[in-house]
Write an enzyme that holds these catalytic residues in place. Structure first.
Site, PDB file in Angstrom:
ATOM      1  N   GLY A 883       0.814  -1.212   0.000  1.00  0.00           N
ATOM      2  CA  GLY A 883       0.000   0.000   0.000  1.00  0.00           C
ATOM      3  C   GLY A 883       0.842   1.255   0.000  1.00  0.00           C
ATOM      4  N   HIS A 885       2.237   2.960   2.403  1.00  0.00           N
ATOM      5  CA  HIS A 885       3.449   2.886   3.212  1.00  0.00           C
ATOM      6  C   HIS A 885       4.566   2.220   2.425  1.00  0.00           C
ATOM      7  CE1 HIS A 885       5.941   1.992   6.825  1.00  0.00           C
ATOM      8  NE2 HIS A 885       5.310   3.043   7.347  1.00  0.00           N
ATOM      9  N   CYS A 886       4.226   1.147   1.697  1.00  0.00           N
ATOM     10  CA  CYS A 886       5.236   0.421   0.911  1.00  0.00           C
ATOM     11  C   CYS A 886       5.746   1.250  -0.263  1.00  0.00           C
ATOM     12  CB  CYS A 886       4.649  -0.887   0.370  1.00  0.00           C
ATOM     13  SG  CYS A 886       4.081  -2.033   1.625  1.00  0.00           S
ATOM     14  N   MET A 887       4.860   2.059  -0.874  1.00  0.00           N
ATOM     15  CA  MET A 887       5.222   2.783  -2.094  1.00  0.00           C
ATOM     16  C   MET A 887       5.986   4.072  -1.827  1.00  0.00           C
ATOM     17  SD  MET A 887       1.959   2.331  -4.668  1.00  0.00           S
ATOM     18  CE  MET A 887       0.749   3.003  -3.537  1.00  0.00           C
TER      19      MET A 887
END
Length: 898
Positions: A883, A885-887
């Site tokens: 999501g 946070h990951c991107m």
């Protein structure tokens, strides 16, 4: 920044274009053209101007669609294409020209009133200046009440001022006399040749077309980014038809010499000759409404240009300051003050309106040329044309014609105007402003340093441009000392503090490599609809920028890194190696890659290079054998689609960064690219403190991924011991952080080693200082322990925690209680929500988060806790199980107080 209630519809954006274009110029067209030419010359002039401006409008439209992450149009495109100082010149020149144009509006209003009240004269008497001054400040305070309110008023005024123009056209059409039109056709008694007649009208056509970029300048307020280009074209076509008719119809009711002898606004005199005195009153009233509306539109545009220049640090930061109504308050004050001062100077001008018209047109042509040239540049490179390459040839032709048109306009404008233009652009205060903006940065970028000078020169060489404005001409030894003393301070000091700078990586060629047969190997659960993924990612970037975040994109950073010879060599030395390529292709592949442009090389390093794409003329027989191997799709450079999730390859922990050894082979090449950016990119070189990791070494079982790492503040770091982050790496990192005094405690969440909970941030993220979102089913299976500093040779001491993970975090931050929001609802909802990255939030600031739109139940729970949830579309972006946070890889984030 623009909140949802401050957004503009397509109709309002079109009104900004029409409102900016329909102002003083259209009411003065009859006399202005009659002074220079007849109907034939006017038709030729409008064909040239209309075609050229249509090409420019199409360039604006193409750039709005292809570069949706670039706001503020004219200025921003110049800066993006040609560097900071040309961008600054474009912003400064465009702003000055727009201020001068606004002065022309007040001059024409008072000149119009002068026909009825002699005290106003030609608009430059003391009384006229006093009344204009009152108007300037009334509009100033109206705009300060809110952009949306001002835009709404502009939409109403735009409709109101079109009505008298339509009435004028209707009445002159019924009074049309063909014999007069024929008599005037070649200019009547004019002695100048047709070419000279046409040339004499060129600056006028520029003046009346100014405003075509109105929607582009205010692109950050568009509800839909595509509306910017459509509004530009719609406004252009409508206004062009009006201007051509206003120019031509008067030749059919009066002789050219009579029109040329009228006072401005000449449209009033023409209508008076047709219907009597009331016609002059009617047009004059319409002009005042029109010009006031145009002034409103242009006052907004002037302030917006300076706001964006301040936001990007090319003007002093104060210009980026907004008030409670989201209006750039400092930019607005400075704009109004400058307009006021120029209005005062008109007292000493004999023909103030003509002077303002010429200066406005000339100062605007330079920024227009930058826009057309930038459109040509990206079309030549093929940048952003991967999905629809067939459009590249069309855009190339459009931009070439737009460049040719603006160059012709500059020539046709005449050399006598240029000294004033040069003074506006090169006045001593311009470079001083630029130096002040750069020297005042303790933040994100530093253009006074020698590294930026080298970067500017390198850009000029790459683009075969001679750097006319060299930074060192304006630098003193004191400036350089100040630049070197103010190093950029990168660092992430919390999970929720104001996000200042972040790195992302847009979907692209690597994702076009995903197929049903290889997506598992490349760690995606399905293939992406890449075009939609790009659109949704651009939307995510735009929403972050709307919140004041400096978003840098990895493809762009990598292209600028390989422009540094040492950076390109380091990457190729570490990627073109026998274990990856095979001994048969090392020299050939290296030679091929070195021959690519910087942008193409960056795309290839991330997007991969298959044996099927490698030229046979270079690969020889060995390559042919590989290609003929049945059923084999082999890569000389592997595609790296997981660069989309920039959080993992490197993670910032307080004042330094880790260069992570990633778990899966499909991702291990990524860290080489991000490491190169930190080592060699001009914005990072020599400014990055590395805590742990080296992608050129074999770390064995010590693997670490950024989705497991969270510096939460007060010297604490959370790390998930997950499927992809190992105990070996966590202990090494903890020892390094303790040794260097970077942290006081590392809290480890020992999680189930399954793909559904691959990282800590897939089951636990922060939404506010004291609010967390978690996936309860997975966190319930998590055990907690801590590492603390120790005198033991290892440097660490192990502590088993007896309390649950959330309680440990709560106490570490000194909070009485954390507010906990559990993702999902029923058993089915919880499992689906966690799989769809429902617990994967990233904060823009305390209590403001980005989340996937599909997790509606969880987003509602967050909103009930007072969290502002900004949704992004996750249908395609989430197929790799990551999501917001990951991107995002935060590079600068503020601490928070606990």
């Amino acid at each position: 920044m623009a909140s949802s209630d401050q957004k503009m519809s397509r109709l309002q954006l079109t009104a900004m274009v029409v409102g900016g274009m329909v102002g003083a110029g259209i009411f003065s067209l009859p006399r202005t053209f009659a002074n220079a030419t007849g109907p034939l010359g006017a038709v030729i002039a409008w064909i040239i101007a209309g075609t050229g401006m249509y090409m420019l409008a199409r360039v604006f439209q193409a750039l709005a669609e292809r570069k949706p992450d670039i706001d503020a149009g004219v200025y921003a495109y110049a800066r993006e294409g040609f560097g900071d100082y040309p961008g600054f010149l474009s912003a400064f020149g465009y702003w000055i020209g727009s201020c001068i144009g606004n002065v022309s509006y007040w001059v024409l209003i008072k000149s119009t009133l002068g026909a009825f009240f002699p005290v106003f004269g030609d608009g430059n008497t003391a009384i006229a200046i006093a009344v204009a001054s009152v108007g300037i400040w009334l509009f100033h305070f109206l705009i300060l009440r809110g952009v949306q309110q001002a835009a709404f008023i502009n939409s109403i005024v735009t409709v109101a001022k079109i009505i008298p123009i339509l009435v004028f056209l209707l009445l002159t059409f019924f009074a049309f006399k063909m014999d007069l039109f024929r008599f005037n056709l070649y200019g009547g008694d004019l002695t100048a040749g047709l070419f000279d007649q046409v040339k004499a009208t060129m600056l006028v056509t520029v003046f009346v077309f100014i405003g075509i970029e109105g929607a582009s300048v205010y692109s950050r307020f568009a509800k839909e980014r595509a509306d910017v280009g459509k509004a530009t074209i719609l406004g252009f076509i409508g206004v062009t038809c009006l201007m051509v008719l206003v120019t031509l119809l008067p030749y059919a009711v009066l002789q050219r010499a009579d029109i040329a002898g009228m006072r401005q606004p000449s449209m009033a005199g023409v209508l008076e000759s047709v219907v009597g005195p009331w016609g002059a009153v009617f047009v004059s009233a319409g002009l005042i409404v029109s010009v006031l509306g145009a002034y409103l539109a242009w006052a907004l545009i002037c302030a917006e240009v300076m706001f964006n220049a301040g936001k990007s640090k090319d003007m002093p930061r104060a210009f980026a300051r907004v008030n409670a109504n989201n209006v750039p308050v400092v930019a607005m004050w400075v704009t109004s003050i400058i307009i006021q001062l120029i209005v005062i100077t008109t007292y000493w001008s004999t023909d103030a309106f003509a002077l303002m018209l010429n200066l406005t047109s000339a100062t605007t042509l330079i920024p227009y040329l930058f826009v057309a040239a930038y459109g040509l540049m990206i079309a030549q490179r093929g940048e952003t044309y991967e999905l629809r390459p067939e459009e590249r040839q069309r855009d190339l032709i459009l931009s070439v014609l737009a460049v040719a048109y603006t160059l012709f306009m500059i020539y046709a404008g005449g050399l006598e105007v240029h000294p004033a233009v040069r003074h506006s652009l090169r006045a001593r205060h311009g470079p001083v402003l630029h130096r002040a903006a750069r020297a005042g940065q303790a933040g994100l970028r530093q253009d006074l340093g020698l590294g930026r000078i080298r970067r500017h020169r390198r850009r000029c060489r790459l683009r075969r441009l001679r750097p006319r404005h060299r930074f060192h001409l304006h630098l003193t030894s004191k400036d350089l000392a100040m630049a070197n003393a103010k190093e950029v301070k990168f660092g992430v000091h919390s999970e929720v503090g104001q996000l200042r700078k972040v790195m992302v990586c847009a979907p692209g060629r690597a994702h076009q490599r995903l197929t049903p047969s290889n997506c598992d190997q490349l760690l995606f659960d399905d293939v992406l609809w890449v075009e939609n993924a790009k659109r949704d990612h651009f939307d995510f970037i735009t929403k972050m920028r709307d919140r004041g975040v400096d978003v840098v994109e990895m493809h762009n950073l990598l292209a600028e890194t390989v422009a540094v010879p040492e950076g390109k060599k380091w990457i190729l030395d570490n990627q073109v190696v026998p274990n990856q390529v095979g001994l048969g292709f090392i020299d050939e592949l290296r030679s091929y890659l070195e021959g690519l442009s910087n942008r193409d090389l960056a795309e290839t390093l991330i997007g991969g290079l298959s044996t099927l794409e490698f030229p046979e003329s270079i690969g020889g027989k060995a390559l042919q054998v590989v290609k003929e191997a049945a059923g084999v799709t082999e890569y000389l450079l592997p595609p790296l689609p997981n660069t989309l999730y920039t959080r993992d390859t490197t993670c910032w922990i307080y004042g330094g960064v880790t260069l992570n050894a990633l778990y899966w082979p499909a991702r291990q090449e990524e860290t080489i690219l991000t490491t190169a950016i930190y080592k060699f990119h001009p914005d990072f070189a020599g400014k990055v403190n590395v805590w742990w990791g080296d992608p050129t070494e074999d770390h064995g079982q010590a693997t670490l991924e950024g989705g497991d790492v969270m510096p939460i503040g007060k010297g604490n770091v959370l790390i998930g011991m997950s499927e992809r982050t190992s105990r070996q790496a966590i202990s090494q990192l903890a020892a390094t952080l303790f040794k260097k005094g970077a942290a006081e405690r590392v809290i480890v969440a020992a999680m189930p080693k399954i793909r559904a909970a691959m990282h800590l941030d897939t089951v636990f993220t922060f939404a506010d200082r004291d609010c967390v979102l978690l996936a309860p089913d997975f966190l319930a299976k998590t055990t907690t322990f801590s590492y603390r500093p120790s005198d033991h040779p290892s440097g660490i001491e192990f502590h088993a925690e007896k309390k649950p993970f959330v309680k440990v975090v709560e106490e570490a931050l000194g909070l009485k209680k954390l507010r906990v929001v559990e993702a999902g609802g029923t058993d089915y909802q919880r499992e689906r929500t966690q799989w769809d990255s429902g617990a994967n939030l990233v904060c823009a600031s305390p209590g403001v988060v980005y989340a996937y739109d599909r997790n509606t139940y969880t987003n509602t729970l967050l909103r009930k806790e007072g969290i502002e949830v900004i949704t992004i579309v996750g249908a395609e972006l989430g197929r790799g199980r990551g999501g917001g946070h990951c991107m995002t890889c935060p590079i600068i984030r503020d601490p928070v107080d606990y």
